[in-house]
Design a protein around this motif. Structure first.
Motif, mmCIF file in Angstrom:
data_model
loop_
_atom_site.group_PDB
_atom_site.id
_atom_site.type_symbol
_atom_site.label_atom_id
_atom_site.label_comp_id
_atom_site.label_asym_id
_atom_site.label_seq_id
_atom_site.Cartn_x
_atom_site.Cartn_y
_atom_site.Cartn_z
ATOM 1 N N ALA A 1 0.846 -1.188 0.000
ATOM 2 C CA ALA A 1 0.000 0.000 0.000
ATOM 3 C C ALA A 1 0.884 1.241 0.000
ATOM 4 N N TRP A 2 0.539 2.190 -0.857
ATOM 5 C CA TRP A 2 1.301 3.437 -0.916
ATOM 6 C C TRP A 2 0.373 4.575 -1.326
ATOM 7 N N LYS A 3 0.156 5.496 -0.405
ATOM 8 C CA LYS A 3 -0.661 6.685 -0.662
ATOM 9 C C LYS A 3 -2.008 6.331 -1.278
ATOM 10 N N GLY A 4 -2.676 5.375 -0.673
ATOM 11 C CA GLY A 4 -4.019 5.010 -1.099
ATOM 12 C C GLY A 4 -4.109 4.105 -2.307
ATOM 13 N N ARG A 5 -2.980 3.613 -2.792
ATOM 14 C CA ARG A 5 -3.020 2.697 -3.935
ATOM 15 C C ARG A 5 -2.149 1.485 -3.665
ATOM 16 N N LYS A 6 -2.367 0.451 -4.445
ATOM 17 C CA LYS A 6 -1.548 -0.753 -4.338
ATOM 18 C C LYS A 6 -0.469 -0.698 -5.405
ATOM 19 N N VAL A 7 0.768 -0.918 -4.996
ATOM 20 C CA VAL A 7 1.905 -0.874 -5.908
ATOM 21 C C VAL A 7 2.485 -2.281 -6.017
ATOM 22 N N ARG A 8 2.640 -2.759 -7.235
ATOM 23 C CA ARG A 8 3.212 -4.083 -7.471
ATOM 24 C C ARG A 8 4.702 -4.091 -7.118
ATOM 25 N N LEU A 9 5.140 -5.145 -6.412
ATOM 26 C CA LEU A 9 6.537 -5.273 -6.002
ATOM 27 C C LEU A 9 7.392 -5.968 -7.060
ATOM 28 N N THR A 10 6.770 -6.780 -7.879
ATOM 29 C CA THR A 10 7.495 -7.599 -8.852
ATOM 30 C C THR A 10 8.451 -6.809 -9.747
ATOM 31 N N PRO A 11 8.043 -5.684 -10.332
ATOM 32 C CA PRO A 11 8.973 -4.983 -11.231
ATOM 33 C C PRO A 11 10.300 -4.596 -10.576
ATOM 34 N N PHE A 12 10.259 -4.232 -9.323
ATOM 35 C CA PHE A 12 11.478 -3.808 -8.626
ATOM 36 C C PHE A 12 12.381 -5.006 -8.327
ATOM 37 N N LEU A 13 11.762 -6.108 -7.919
ATOM 38 C CA LEU A 13 12.542 -7.315 -7.637
ATOM 39 C C LEU A 13 13.135 -7.895 -8.918
ATOM 40 N N GLU B 1 17.545 -1.289 -8.105
ATOM 41 C CA GLU B 1 16.231 -1.521 -7.500
ATOM 42 C C GLU B 1 15.759 -0.269 -6.751
ATOM 43 N N ARG B 2 16.640 0.299 -5.947
ATOM 44 C CA ARG B 2 16.311 1.506 -5.182
ATOM 45 C C ARG B 2 15.890 2.648 -6.108
ATOM 46 N N ASP B 3 16.649 2.852 -7.170
ATOM 47 C CA ASP B 3 16.316 3.943 -8.081
ATOM 48 C C ASP B 3 15.000 3.682 -8.815
ATOM 49 N N ALA B 4 14.708 2.422 -9.133
ATOM 50 C CA ALA B 4 13.435 2.086 -9.766
ATOM 51 C C ALA B 4 12.278 2.356 -8.802
ATOM 52 N N VAL B 5 12.475 2.022 -7.539
ATOM 53 C CA VAL B 5 11.458 2.282 -6.512
ATOM 54 C C VAL B 5 11.214 3.784 -6.393
ATOM 55 N N ARG B 6 12.280 4.542 -6.256
ATOM 56 C CA ARG B 6 12.150 6.000 -6.122
ATOM 57 C C ARG B 6 11.554 6.620 -7.387
ATOM 58 N N GLY B 7 11.971 6.106 -8.544
ATOM 59 C CA GLY B 7 11.459 6.628 -9.808
ATOM 60 C C GLY B 7 9.968 6.407 -9.972
ATOM 61 N N ALA B 8 9.455 5.367 -9.305
ATOM 62 C CA ALA B 8 8.020 5.076 -9.361
ATOM 63 C C ALA B 8 7.228 5.902 -8.354
ATOM 64 N N GLY B 9 7.936 6.765 -7.598
ATOM 65 C CA GLY B 9 7.264 7.663 -6.679
ATOM 66 C C GLY B 9 7.142 7.160 -5.254
ATOM 67 N N LEU B 10 7.764 6.024 -4.947
ATOM 68 C CA LEU B 10 7.747 5.489 -3.593
ATOM 69 C C LEU B 10 9.001 5.945 -2.865
ATOM 70 N N THR B 11 8.994 5.801 -1.558
ATOM 71 C CA THR B 11 10.227 6.027 -0.824
ATOM 72 C C THR B 11 10.909 4.680 -0.633
ATOM 73 N N TRP B 12 12.218 4.697 -0.636
ATOM 74 C CA TRP B 12 12.983 3.476 -0.398
ATOM 75 C C TRP B 12 12.688 2.954 1.007
ATOM 76 N N LYS B 13 12.517 3.847 1.951
ATOM 77 C CA LYS B 13 12.251 3.452 3.335
ATOM 78 C C LYS B 13 10.949 2.650 3.432
ATOM 79 N N ALA B 14 9.904 3.103 2.779
ATOM 80 C CA ALA B 14 8.616 2.397 2.822
ATOM 81 C C ALA B 14 8.719 1.038 2.131
ATOM 82 N N TYR B 15 9.382 1.007 1.001
ATOM 83 C CA TYR B 15 9.574 -0.249 0.262
ATOM 84 C C TYR B 15 10.394 -1.230 1.085
ATOM 85 N N GLN B 16 11.490 -0.756 1.663
ATOM 86 C CA GLN B 16 12.345 -1.616 2.474
ATOM 87 C C GLN B 16 11.609 -2.129 3.712
ATOM 88 N N ALA B 17 10.707 -1.338 4.250
ATOM 89 C CA ALA B 17 9.934 -1.780 5.410
ATOM 90 C C ALA B 17 9.116 -3.026 5.061
#
Length: 162
Positions: free
Chosen positions: A62-74, A103-119
């Motif tokens: 979950a990120w800012k009211g939407r569901k974000v797929r994890l697969t592309p980053f992995l 991976e980190r840059d792809a996460v950030r580029g998609a508008g997420l924070t690395w901290k939230a993704y890593q959590a």
């Protein structure tokens, strides 16, 4: 494969839109399987044709009211890591560092924070690493476990893959 069609955005500078194109292009090059127990959350086949993501990892976060797929980053991480291992013969730790940054840059580029993704990753990492290995793909590349001298895990993987 028409490579020019994959390039929707153009820039020679660091650009999130270009990186998003890369992430999409990478996913087209492999099969993704979520059917197996994969220590370290994700891995790849020896022939680099399949990326394995542990079957217990959620598909989205979950990120800012939407569901974000994890697969592309992995997938981005695993493909970059495998290419560096196979093509440049890097040690796993070096390949992993570069892949982690992609991976980190792809996460950030998609508008997420690395901290939230890593959590999300950290919340599942221990359970995945300690799970009973019941279903391991026979073609899982064992290089990461060998390079880290994780012989106990290697033994469990080999037994579960039989």
């Amino acid at each position: 494969m028409d490579l020019d069609r994959e390039v929707r955005h153009k820039s020679e500078d660091v650009d999130d839109h270009v990186l998003a194109d890369v992430v999409v292009a990478l996913q087209k090059r492999v099969k993704v399987s979520r059917d197996f127990d994969i220590p370290y959350i994700a891995g790849y086949s020896g022939d680099a044709k399949t990326v394995y993501i542990d079957r217990h990892l959620p598909r989205t976060m979950a990120w800012k009211g939407r569901k974000v797929r994890l697969t592309p980053f992995l997938v981005t991480h695993e493909i970059v890591e495998k290419a560096l291992l196979d093509e440049l013969r890097l040690h796993y730790l070096h390949a992993h560092q570069i892949a982690l940054r992609a991976e980190r840059d792809a996460v950030r580029g998609a508008g997420l924070t690395w901290k939230a993704y890593q959590a999300v990753m950290k919340a599942h990492e221990k359970a995945i690493d300690e799970e009973s290995l019941k279903n391991v793909p026979g073609d899982l590349d064992l290089t990461p476990y060998k390079d880290l001298n994780d012989y106990a895990l290697l033994d469990r993987l080999v037994k579960a893959a039989r």
